[in-house]
Design a protein around this motif. Sequence first.
Motif, PDB file in Angstrom:
ATOM      1  N   ALA A 146      33.052  -3.437  57.427  1.00 29.10           N
ATOM      2  CA  ALA A 146      31.863  -2.976  58.156  1.00 29.10           C
ATOM      3  C   ALA A 146      31.319  -1.691  57.545  1.00 29.10           C
ATOM      4  O   ALA A 146      30.105  -1.503  57.428  1.00 29.10           O
ATOM      5  CB  ALA A 146      32.199  -2.763  59.630  1.00 29.10           C
ATOM      6  N   ILE A 147      32.216  -0.808  57.128  1.00 27.17           N
ATOM      7  CA  ILE A 147      31.793   0.450  56.495  1.00 27.17           C
ATOM      8  C   ILE A 147      31.154   0.175  55.136  1.00 27.17           C
ATOM      9  O   ILE A 147      30.150   0.794  54.770  1.00 27.17           O
ATOM     10  CB  ILE A 147      32.986   1.416  56.350  1.00 27.17           C
ATOM     11  N   SER A 148      31.726  -0.757  54.398  1.00 19.51           N
ATOM     12  CA  SER A 148      31.120  -1.134  53.109  1.00 19.51           C
ATOM     13  C   SER A 148      29.720  -1.686  53.323  1.00 19.51           C
ATOM     14  O   SER A 148      28.784  -1.378  52.567  1.00 19.51           O
ATOM     15  CB  SER A 148      31.987  -2.189  52.404  1.00 19.51           C
ATOM     16  N   VAL A 170      30.228   7.166  62.697  1.00 21.19           N
ATOM     17  CA  VAL A 170      31.207   8.253  62.746  1.00 21.19           C
ATOM     18  C   VAL A 170      31.908   8.287  64.096  1.00 21.19           C
ATOM     19  O   VAL A 170      33.133   8.431  64.179  1.00 21.19           O
ATOM     20  CB  VAL A 170      30.527   9.611  62.443  1.00 21.19           C
ATOM     21  N   PHE A 171      31.140   8.139  65.165  1.00 20.03           N
ATOM     22  CA  PHE A 171      31.725   8.180  66.507  1.00 20.03           C
ATOM     23  C   PHE A 171      32.735   7.053  66.687  1.00 20.03           C
ATOM     24  O   PHE A 171      33.837   7.257  67.202  1.00 20.03           O
ATOM     25  CB  PHE A 171      30.628   8.089  67.574  1.00 20.03           C
ATOM     26  N   LEU A 172      32.382   5.850  66.265  1.00 23.60           N
ATOM     27  CA  LEU A 172      33.284   4.710  66.396  1.00 23.60           C
ATOM     28  C   LEU A 172      34.562   4.907  65.595  1.00 23.60           C
ATOM     29  O   LEU A 172      35.664   4.643  66.081  1.00 23.60           O
ATOM     30  CB  LEU A 172      32.581   3.427  65.948  1.00 23.60           C
ATOM     31  N   LEU A 173      34.400   5.363  64.367  1.00 21.73           N
ATOM     32  CA  LEU A 173      35.575   5.552  63.512  1.00 21.73           C
ATOM     33  C   LEU A 173      36.535   6.577  64.104  1.00 21.73           C
ATOM     34  O   LEU A 173      37.754   6.385  64.084  1.00 21.73           O
ATOM     35  CB  LEU A 173      35.147   5.984  62.104  1.00 21.73           C
ATOM     36  N   LYS A 190      38.865  13.603  57.906  1.00 21.20           N
ATOM     37  CA  LYS A 190      39.068  13.511  56.456  1.00 21.20           C
ATOM     38  C   LYS A 190      38.986  12.058  55.985  1.00 21.20           C
ATOM     39  O   LYS A 190      38.361  11.752  54.962  1.00 21.20           O
ATOM     40  CB  LYS A 190      40.426  14.104  56.087  1.00 21.20           C
ATOM     41  N   GLU A 191      39.598  11.155  56.731  1.00 25.09           N
ATOM     42  CA  GLU A 191      39.556   9.735  56.375  1.00 25.09           C
ATOM     43  C   GLU A 191      38.130   9.193  56.466  1.00 25.09           C
ATOM     44  O   GLU A 191      37.688   8.432  55.591  1.00 25.09           O
ATOM     45  CB  GLU A 191      40.463   8.934  57.315  1.00 25.09           C
ATOM     46  N   ILE A 192      37.419   9.592  57.496  1.00 22.31           N
ATOM     47  CA  ILE A 192      36.034   9.132  57.665  1.00 22.31           C
ATOM     48  C   ILE A 192      35.164   9.630  56.528  1.00 22.31           C
ATOM     49  O   ILE A 192      34.321   8.892  56.000  1.00 22.31           O
ATOM     50  CB  ILE A 192      35.474   9.602  59.025  1.00 22.31           C
ATOM     51  N   ALA A 193      35.366  10.880  56.141  1.00 19.72           N
ATOM     52  CA  ALA A 193      34.592  11.454  55.033  1.00 19.72           C
ATOM     53  C   ALA A 193      34.799  10.627  53.763  1.00 19.72           C
ATOM     54  O   ALA A 193      33.842  10.333  53.035  1.00 19.72           O
ATOM     55  CB  ALA A 193      35.014  12.904  54.800  1.00 19.72           C
ATOM     56  N   ALA A 194      36.045  10.230  53.517  1.00 19.30           N
ATOM     57  CA  ALA A 194      36.342   9.430  52.322  1.00 19.30           C
ATOM     58  C   ALA A 194      35.708   8.041  52.429  1.00 19.30           C
ATOM     59  O   ALA A 194      35.142   7.529  51.451  1.00 19.30           O
ATOM     60  CB  ALA A 194      37.856   9.309  52.137  1.00 19.30           C
ATOM     61  N   MET A 195      35.791   7.445  53.600  1.00 18.76           N
ATOM     62  CA  MET A 195      35.245   6.108  53.791  1.00 18.76           C
ATOM     63  C   MET A 195      33.730   6.072  53.633  1.00 18.76           C
ATOM     64  O   MET A 195      33.172   5.144  53.041  1.00 18.76           O
ATOM     65  CB  MET A 195      35.619   5.585  55.189  1.00 18.76           C
ATOM     66  N   LEU A 196      33.059   7.098  54.159  1.00 17.05           N
ATOM     67  CA  LEU A 196      31.595   7.135  54.123  1.00 17.05           C
ATOM     68  C   LEU A 196      31.040   7.866  52.904  1.00 17.05           C
ATOM     69  O   LEU A 196      29.830   7.949  52.719  1.00 17.05           O
ATOM     70  CB  LEU A 196      31.060   7.787  55.398  1.00 17.05           C
ATOM     71  N   GLU A 197      31.952   8.434  52.120  1.00 14.59           N
ATOM     72  CA  GLU A 197      31.582   9.163  50.898  1.00 14.59           C
ATOM     73  C   GLU A 197      30.670  10.345  51.212  1.00 14.59           C
ATOM     74  O   GLU A 197      29.627  10.546  50.582  1.00 14.59           O
ATOM     75  CB  GLU A 197      30.939   8.208  49.883  1.00 14.59           C
ATOM     76  N   ILE A 198      31.053  11.109  52.235  1.00 15.49           N
ATOM     77  CA  ILE A 198      30.361  12.345  52.596  1.00 15.49           C
ATOM     78  C   ILE A 198      31.417  13.414  52.822  1.00 15.49           C
ATOM     79  O   ILE A 198      32.610  13.111  52.882  1.00 15.49           O
ATOM     80  CB  ILE A 198      29.499  12.168  53.874  1.00 15.49           C
ATOM     81  N   ASN A 199      30.998  14.685  52.924  1.00 14.21           N
ATOM     82  CA  ASN A 199      32.011  15.726  53.091  1.00 14.21           C
ATOM     83  C   ASN A 199      32.470  15.829  54.540  1.00 14.21           C
ATOM     84  O   ASN A 199      31.789  15.392  55.468  1.00 14.21           O
ATOM     85  CB  ASN A 199      31.523  17.077  52.543  1.00 14.21           C
ATOM     86  N   GLU A 200      33.642  16.427  54.716  1.00 12.17           N
ATOM     87  CA  GLU A 200      34.276  16.482  56.031  1.00 12.17           C
ATOM     88  C   GLU A 200      33.464  17.292  57.033  1.00 12.17           C
ATOM     89  O   GLU A 200      33.415  16.956  58.222  1.00 12.17           O
ATOM     90  CB  GLU A 200      35.686  17.059  55.888  1.00 12.17           C
ATOM     91  N   ALA A 201      32.828  18.361  56.574  1.00 12.14           N
ATOM     92  CA  ALA A 201      32.011  19.176  57.479  1.00 12.14           C
ATOM     93  C   ALA A 201      30.853  18.367  58.054  1.00 12.14           C
ATOM     94  O   ALA A 201      30.499  18.510  59.229  1.00 12.14           O
ATOM     95  CB  ALA A 201      31.482  20.398  56.741  1.00 12.14           C
ATOM     96  N   THR A 202      30.274  17.498  57.232  1.00 19.27           N
ATOM     97  CA  THR A 202      29.190  16.639  57.697  1.00 19.27           C
ATOM     98  C   THR A 202      29.690  15.670  58.753  1.00 19.27           C
ATOM     99  O   THR A 202      29.014  15.420  59.757  1.00 19.27           O
ATOM    100  CB  THR A 202      28.574  15.856  56.518  1.00 19.27           C
ATOM    101  N   VAL A 203      30.886  15.129  58.533  1.00 18.65           N
ATOM    102  CA  VAL A 203      31.478  14.218  59.515  1.00 18.65           C
ATOM    103  C   VAL A 203      31.655  14.929  60.851  1.00 18.65           C
ATOM    104  O   VAL A 203      31.298  14.403  61.910  1.00 18.65           O
ATOM    105  CB  VAL A 203      32.839  13.677  59.027  1.00 18.65           C
ATOM    106  N   ARG A 204      32.189  16.148  60.826  1.00 13.97           N
ATOM    107  CA  ARG A 204      32.408  16.903  62.060  1.00 13.97           C
ATOM    108  C   ARG A 204      31.083  17.165  62.779  1.00 13.97           C
ATOM    109  O   ARG A 204      30.981  17.034  64.002  1.00 13.97           O
ATOM    110  CB  ARG A 204      33.110  18.226  61.751  1.00 13.97           C
TER     111      ARG A 204
END
Length: 199
Positions: free
Chosen positions: A91-93, A143-146, A155-169
């Motif tokens: 789904a992320i892909s 992001v919310f679902l993950l 950190k895992e979400i950032a890697a999966m979505l190919e964005i930085n961790e601060a953006t994920v937060r």
Amino acid sequence: MLKFLNKIIFDPNDFRSVIAACIAGNSQAQHILFKKYFGYAKSICLRYTYSPEEAEEVLNEGFFKVFNNLERYDPAQPFKAWLRTVMVNNAISYFRRNKKHYTARTAFDEIPEPGVADDVVSDMTAGEIMQLIHELKPIYKTVFLLYAVDGYCHKEIAAMLEINEATVRSQYARARAQLQETIAARYPDLAGQYAMLSL
């Protein structure tokens, strides 16, 4: 599992036998596995997509990956957990491949975070929250679902979505804030309970 005249024989009531037959390419075993886990897998795909058609595409592609990588499954681990990982990753892909399409739907990154009590979301039922989650901006929803539903860390979400961790937060905070704002608007009694408790 036995082979007789090049035909794979397996016990449909024995999960390991079904898995082994699937790995060997038995279409009947694959149908049994698909039918058994179809509903569970589809519920995951529906969470991460915006239409039944998208969910169907992610589901079919996901099961294709399941059957092509089934030999990597560790029988000592719960199959549903492994299947969930495959479906979520697929789904992320799908989301990454269609990011431009999703980005065009909404553009409200600069929405200020509302001052609704943090615990409002915590009191909602899963079904009620899921209805509201589908109204979030696609990246916020993902992001919310993950994080909140499937239990991945930032950190895992950032890697999966190919964005930085601060953006994920930041995106998770905005997703939560938007959910709280929507709840406050649609469920004023519930929001009011928390306002009274905070006095």
